[in-house]
Design an enzyme around this catalytic site. Sequence first.
Site, PDB file in Angstrom:
ATOM      1  N   GLU A  73     -74.300 -18.536 -54.548  1.00 52.95           N
ATOM      2  CA  GLU A  73     -74.313 -19.727 -53.709  1.00 52.95           C
ATOM      3  C   GLU A  73     -75.098 -19.428 -52.438  1.00 52.95           C
ATOM      4  O   GLU A  73     -74.757 -18.525 -51.672  1.00 52.95           O
ATOM      5  CB  GLU A  73     -72.906 -20.158 -53.310  1.00 52.95           C
ATOM      6  CG  GLU A  73     -72.949 -21.400 -52.447  1.00 52.95           C
ATOM      7  CD  GLU A  73     -71.598 -21.737 -51.847  1.00 52.95           C
ATOM      8  OE1 GLU A  73     -71.155 -22.867 -52.036  1.00 52.95           O
ATOM      9  OE2 GLU A  73     -71.000 -20.875 -51.192  1.00 52.95           O
ATOM     10  N   ASP A 110     -65.268 -16.200 -52.007  1.00 50.18           N
ATOM     11  CA  ASP A 110     -66.699 -16.200 -51.671  1.00 50.18           C
ATOM     12  C   ASP A 110     -67.004 -14.940 -50.847  1.00 50.18           C
ATOM     13  O   ASP A 110     -66.397 -14.717 -49.796  1.00 50.18           O
ATOM     14  CB  ASP A 110     -66.989 -17.488 -50.883  1.00 50.18           C
ATOM     15  CG  ASP A 110     -68.447 -17.684 -50.519  1.00 50.18           C
ATOM     16  OD1 ASP A 110     -69.093 -16.696 -50.135  1.00 50.18           O
ATOM     17  OD2 ASP A 110     -68.923 -18.833 -50.564  1.00 50.18           O
ATOM     18  N   HIS A 123     -67.847 -16.946 -55.680  1.00 46.95           N
ATOM     19  CA  HIS A 123     -69.182 -17.219 -55.141  1.00 46.95           C
ATOM     20  C   HIS A 123     -69.765 -15.913 -54.641  1.00 46.95           C
ATOM     21  O   HIS A 123     -69.136 -15.210 -53.829  1.00 46.95           O
ATOM     22  CB  HIS A 123     -69.108 -18.206 -53.965  1.00 46.95           C
ATOM     23  CG  HIS A 123     -69.077 -19.634 -54.399  1.00 46.95           C
ATOM     24  ND1 HIS A 123     -68.786 -20.661 -53.544  1.00 46.95           N
ATOM     25  CD2 HIS A 123     -69.326 -20.202 -55.610  1.00 46.95           C
ATOM     26  CE1 HIS A 123     -68.847 -21.814 -54.219  1.00 46.95           C
ATOM     27  NE2 HIS A 123     -69.168 -21.547 -55.463  1.00 46.95           N
ATOM     28  N   ARG A 171     -76.101 -15.005 -46.243  1.00 49.45           N
ATOM     29  CA  ARG A 171     -76.302 -16.103 -47.183  1.00 49.45           C
ATOM     30  C   ARG A 171     -77.595 -15.949 -47.981  1.00 49.45           C
ATOM     31  O   ARG A 171     -78.042 -16.856 -48.654  1.00 49.45           O
ATOM     32  CB  ARG A 171     -76.337 -17.478 -46.490  1.00 49.45           C
ATOM     33  CG  ARG A 171     -75.002 -18.045 -46.100  1.00 49.45           C
ATOM     34  CD  ARG A 171     -74.275 -18.587 -47.282  1.00 49.45           C
ATOM     35  NE  ARG A 171     -73.156 -19.448 -46.916  1.00 49.45           N
ATOM     36  CZ  ARG A 171     -72.115 -19.646 -47.696  1.00 49.45           C
ATOM     37  NH1 ARG A 171     -72.024 -19.045 -48.860  1.00 49.45           N
ATOM     38  NH2 ARG A 171     -71.141 -20.437 -47.327  1.00 49.45           N
ATOM     39  N   GLU A 207     -61.093 -22.815 -51.960  1.00 48.86           N
ATOM     40  CA  GLU A 207     -61.942 -21.817 -51.302  1.00 48.86           C
ATOM     41  C   GLU A 207     -61.562 -21.630 -49.832  1.00 48.86           C
ATOM     42  O   GLU A 207     -61.676 -22.573 -49.043  1.00 48.86           O
ATOM     43  CB  GLU A 207     -63.408 -22.270 -51.390  1.00 48.86           C
ATOM     44  CG  GLU A 207     -64.385 -21.290 -50.761  1.00 48.86           C
ATOM     45  CD  GLU A 207     -65.827 -21.740 -50.910  1.00 48.86           C
ATOM     46  OE1 GLU A 207     -66.092 -22.964 -50.849  1.00 48.86           O
ATOM     47  OE2 GLU A 207     -66.696 -20.864 -51.079  1.00 48.86           O
ATOM     48  N   HIS A 232     -67.799 -15.551 -46.980  1.00 51.01           N
ATOM     49  CA  HIS A 232     -66.671 -15.831 -46.072  1.00 51.01           C
ATOM     50  C   HIS A 232     -65.781 -14.586 -45.912  1.00 51.01           C
ATOM     51  O   HIS A 232     -65.319 -14.287 -44.813  1.00 51.01           O
ATOM     52  CB  HIS A 232     -65.846 -17.016 -46.592  1.00 51.01           C
ATOM     53  CG  HIS A 232     -66.653 -18.274 -46.678  1.00 51.01           C
ATOM     54  ND1 HIS A 232     -67.205 -18.889 -45.579  1.00 51.01           N
ATOM     55  CD2 HIS A 232     -67.024 -19.020 -47.746  1.00 51.01           C
ATOM     56  CE1 HIS A 232     -67.876 -19.973 -45.960  1.00 51.01           C
ATOM     57  NE2 HIS A 232     -67.796 -20.074 -47.274  1.00 51.01           N
TER      58      HIS A 232
HETATM   59  C1  LER Z   1     -69.259 -23.449 -47.767  1.00 47.13           C
HETATM   60  O1  LER Z   1     -69.451 -22.522 -46.773  1.00 47.13           O
HETATM   61  C2  LER Z   1     -69.129 -22.812 -49.101  1.00 47.13           C
HETATM   62  O2  LER Z   1     -69.017 -21.629 -49.221  1.00 47.13           O
HETATM   63  C3  LER Z   1     -69.169 -23.644 -50.301  1.00 47.13           C
HETATM   64  O3  LER Z   1     -68.658 -23.058 -51.423  1.00 47.13           O
HETATM   65  C4  LER Z   1     -69.014 -25.077 -50.293  1.00 47.13           C
HETATM   66  O4  LER Z   1     -68.242 -25.512 -49.292  1.00 47.13           O
HETATM   67 MN    MN Z   2     -68.709 -20.799 -51.300  1.00 49.18          MN
END
Ligand code: LER
Ligand code: MN
Length: 280
Positions: free
Chosen positions: A240, A179, A205, A211, A146, A182
């Site tokens: 997540e 994700d 994710h 978030r 990730e 991010h």
């Molecule tokens: C952390 O920011 C994250 O996205 C997770 O998937 C676990 O580290």
């Molecule tokens: Mn993540």
Amino acid sequence: MKFGINTFLWTINFGSKEFELLAEIKRHGFDGVEVSLIRPEIFEASEIRRALAENGLECTVCSVLPSELNLISDEAAIRARTREHLTTCIRLTAEAGARYIAGPLYAPVGWLPGRRRTADEWKRAVEGYQELGPVLDEYRVELCIEPLNRFETFFLNTTADAVALCAAVDHPRVGILWDTFHANIEEKHPAAALASTSRYLKHVHTCENDRGTPGSGHVDWPGVFGALRQIGYNGWLTIESFGFTLGDLSAAAAIWRDLEDTPEEIAWRGVEFLKQQIHT
Ligand code: LER
Ligand code: MN
């Protein structure tokens, strides 16, 4: 596609104390649960496998490295201990009945040495994952690396770097966990970046830009789903987010306020939204 919920929403170490959540998770339409694996010595693999099966749920594993471990460390002994730890985590992933172990498994979240990544660190990551290849084959587990945003790691921030890393490792069981949170911070065009992962994409994710609940913010969900369709992704979409008052866990993810009225709202409303997107 399958829908999962990451248990970081409730706890840092998922185990039998949390099994009472499973029936409710199933009732809200999830196909699986993503359990956290940080400390192998307290991970209840067989109990988790049984409890999930009893509730008709599948398992994926999310893992982060404890602060004393680091696959790209300049100390060979630390790298060796990290490979040993990851070998154990891969075995426990299989024992829990999961096929995917996913996370930023190169360095601890939040390790920011205040400089750019070096060529040596890159090489150590490539070699480290290559050495784990036979372990992944033995346990039939996929390792999903990730990229994280720049405030959580300096080592791997962009999708392009994640693709380059997987290409360098060149093992069919090593790929990318992408994700939405991010990518929203690091990519100019998240959907195009997602489409570029192509055959390396193994896990996703889903999370809103703050978030919070998927669908409540400015993540380009039509773009994300369009890219997934374009590359023929048929794997997990795992929500997540992080509990609001989970001490170290909330601190690692920089959660300093309630993102919604309750953590559950992120899961239950989020999965409803994601399922609607599939049909649009
Ligand atoms: C952390 O920011 C994250 O996205 C997770 O998937 C676990 O580290
Ligand atoms: Mn993540």
